[in-house]
Design an enzyme around this catalytic site. Structure first.
Site, short mmCIF file in Angstrom:
data_model
loop_
_atom_site.label_atom_id
_atom_site.label_comp_id
_atom_site.label_asym_id
_atom_site.label_seq_id
_atom_site.Cartn_x
_atom_site.Cartn_y
_atom_site.Cartn_z
N CYS A 1 7.71 -16.65 22.47
CA CYS A 1 7.47 -18.17 22.01
C CYS A 1 8.24 -18.92 21.17
CB CYS A 1 6.35 -18.89 22.93
SG CYS A 1 6.64 -20.16 22.99
N GLY B 1 11.83 4.09 -1.80
CA GLY B 1 12.63 3.41 -1.76
C GLY B 1 13.62 3.55 -1.47
N GLU C 1 7.34 9.03 -2.68
CA GLU C 1 6.70 8.69 -2.26
C GLU C 1 7.66 7.81 -0.49
OE1 GLU C 1 4.19 5.78 -3.79
OE2 GLU C 1 2.55 7.20 -4.30
N PRO C 2 8.93 8.44 -0.66
CA PRO C 2 9.42 7.90 0.54
C PRO C 2 9.11 7.99 1.90
CG PRO C 2 9.86 10.91 0.58
CD PRO C 2 9.28 9.76 -0.79
N GLY C 3 9.49 6.77 2.34
CA GLY C 3 9.30 6.36 3.37
C GLY C 3 9.87 6.27 4.43
#
Ligand code: LLP
Length: 426
Positions: A350, A240, A281-283
């Site tokens: 589009c 986070g 849990e770093p992303g």
């Protein structure tokens, strides 16, 4: 010039990624193109290791599922947070050991749970019903699955509402008030061994205080669980930590997160008499800044505003469309030219909402210019789609002066790959 993005620079008016000219990359590999700096990736990982020498760090594979990038994670001692059987397959293929993989998910299929059991990874259980399903699957296979419980800690965070995950109203986890009783029940349940607690309060969080609040609530819960005679061996506080997308919105670094949460965890752990293994849990904070997205200008149109039409839309980078998120833009072939006007950068899809950036002060733009969309490494390619019949782009990895492809550009065959035409329609 680029703050903490030391891997970016300007030479001869061109944007460089490490020692490589981004404009030349666009020529060589065509656009849209994701370009990742290996040095920045490794640096970010090491920043986490330094800040949390005793914690395990599980990269959130949803942020970036490229196998070469996951290989680097494995080499650097990262584990993996996986949210599906597909992500589990990617992490395993990349060589991340099963002891460092946590299988997450709020709505898991039986075959996904079975795959997690086959792989022998720990599972984060999101509901009492999932506990029962997992118990019977594991029992029938003569296995005992190590489980964590995903807690809904009821912590509010300042981020886009679609990516706040620890609110009372969010779909994730077991309400904090019932976690201890579910944990106690799990002790008596065959086929499972409860080992810890897990939470994740949201993404792109730029303040440390919500993490401290979550850590403190999780330690209170740990105390409750221990008071019931159960053990807490693992405490997973999720990911986070935000990054600096906007030049004026600085982001904290892992060391700031450590300074906030570690004292709380250590003090409470001593009081309770436990020493759980901490997992993060770093992303985004690992991969976002490592990668730019290169896109070519197809058209400049003076209308209600000055529109710049490029070849990457929300099919390639969905974040601006989904979360109104800001990604800084640099004209790669005019990187130090002064801004002369304001432009709204739009993709080829589009839909009116296909806007990458609004009212940006940029140098004069012409057809053929190459725009670099910064901080595109997290939730960039991983959220790309085939919408509007668009094959997905290529990815390359830069290391000093070298560039290697890490995903080839899709052709139209990718659009056809799984389609079937019943004989009667032929
Ligand atoms: N752990 C769990 C259980 C998660 O659900 C997530 C992200 C993470 C870790 C990693 O969070 P991070 O460190 O990356 O913030 N597509 C959105 C972000 C969705 C995040 C979902 N969960 C975006 O582009 O902003």
């Amino acid at each position: 010039m680029f703050g903490r993005k030391e891997h970016l620079g300007i030479r001869g008016g061109h944007l460089f990624v490490e020692g490589v000219d981004a404009t030349a990359l666009a020529e060589q590999y065509d656009t849209p193109l994701y370009v990742t700096s290996e040095a920045k990736l490794r640096k970010n990982i090491r920043g986490y290791h330094r800040a949390f020498p005793h914690a395990e760090k599980y990269f959130a594979v949803k942020a970036n599922g490229n196998l070469s990038i996951l290989r680097i994670m494995a080499q650097e001692g990262m584990g993996a947070d996986v949210f599906s059987a597909g992500e589990l397959a990617l992490a395993s293929l990349a060589g991340i050991p099963k002891e460092r993989i946590l299988f997450n998910g709020n709505s898991k299929r039986d075959d996904e749970l079975e795959m997690a059991l086959d792989a022998g990874v720990r599972i984060s259980v999101d509901s009492p019903e999932e506990l029962d399903v997992l118990s019977s699957l594991a029992k029938s296979r003569g296995q005992k699955a190590k489980v964590l419980f995903r807690v809904n800690p009821d912590v509010s965070v300042k981020t886009h509402p679609k990516i706040a995950t620890g609110l009372k109203t969010s779909k994730f986890g077991i309400p904090a008030a019932s976690v201890a009783s579910v944990f106690r029940r799990a002790i008596e349940t065959e086929g499972v061994e409860p080992v810890g607690l897990h939470c994740h309060i949201g993404s792109q969080i730029l303040e440390i205080s919500p993490f401290v609040e979550a850590a403190s609530k999780m330690m209170d819960l740990a105390a409750e669980v221990v008071a019931c005679g159960c053990k807490i061996e693992v405490l997973d506080l999720g990911g986070g930590l935000g990054v600096q997308y906007h030049p004026e919105s600085p982001a904290p670094v892992p060391a700031d997160l450590a300074a906030g949460i570690l004292p709380v965890i250590e003090k409470r752990a001593r009081e309770i008499g436990i020493s759980p293994q901490l997992i993060l849990e770093p992303g985004r904070s690992i991969v976002a800044e490592s990668t730019i997205l290169l896109t070519r200008v197809n058209v400049v149109k003076e209308a209600h505003v000055s529109f710049v039409g490029v070849d990457a839309g929300f099919n390639v980078l969905a974040r601006p469309m989904l979360y109104d998120s800001y990604h800084h833009i640099v004209v790669a072939n005019k990187a130090d030219a002064p801004a002369t006007g304001k432009y709204t950068v739009v993709g080829p899809i589009c839909e009116t909402g296909d806007v990458l950036a609004r009212d940006r002060a940029l140098p004069e733009i012409q057809r053929g210019d190459i725009l670099a969309v910064l901080d595109a490494g997290a939730y960039g390619f991983s959220m790309a789609s085939h919408y509007n019949g668009q094959p997905r782009p290529a990815e390359v990895l830069v290391s000093e002066d070298e560039t290697e492809p890490i995903r080839t550009r899709e052709g139209f065959s990718a659009l056809l790959a799984c389609q079937r035409i019943p004989a009667r329609l032929l």
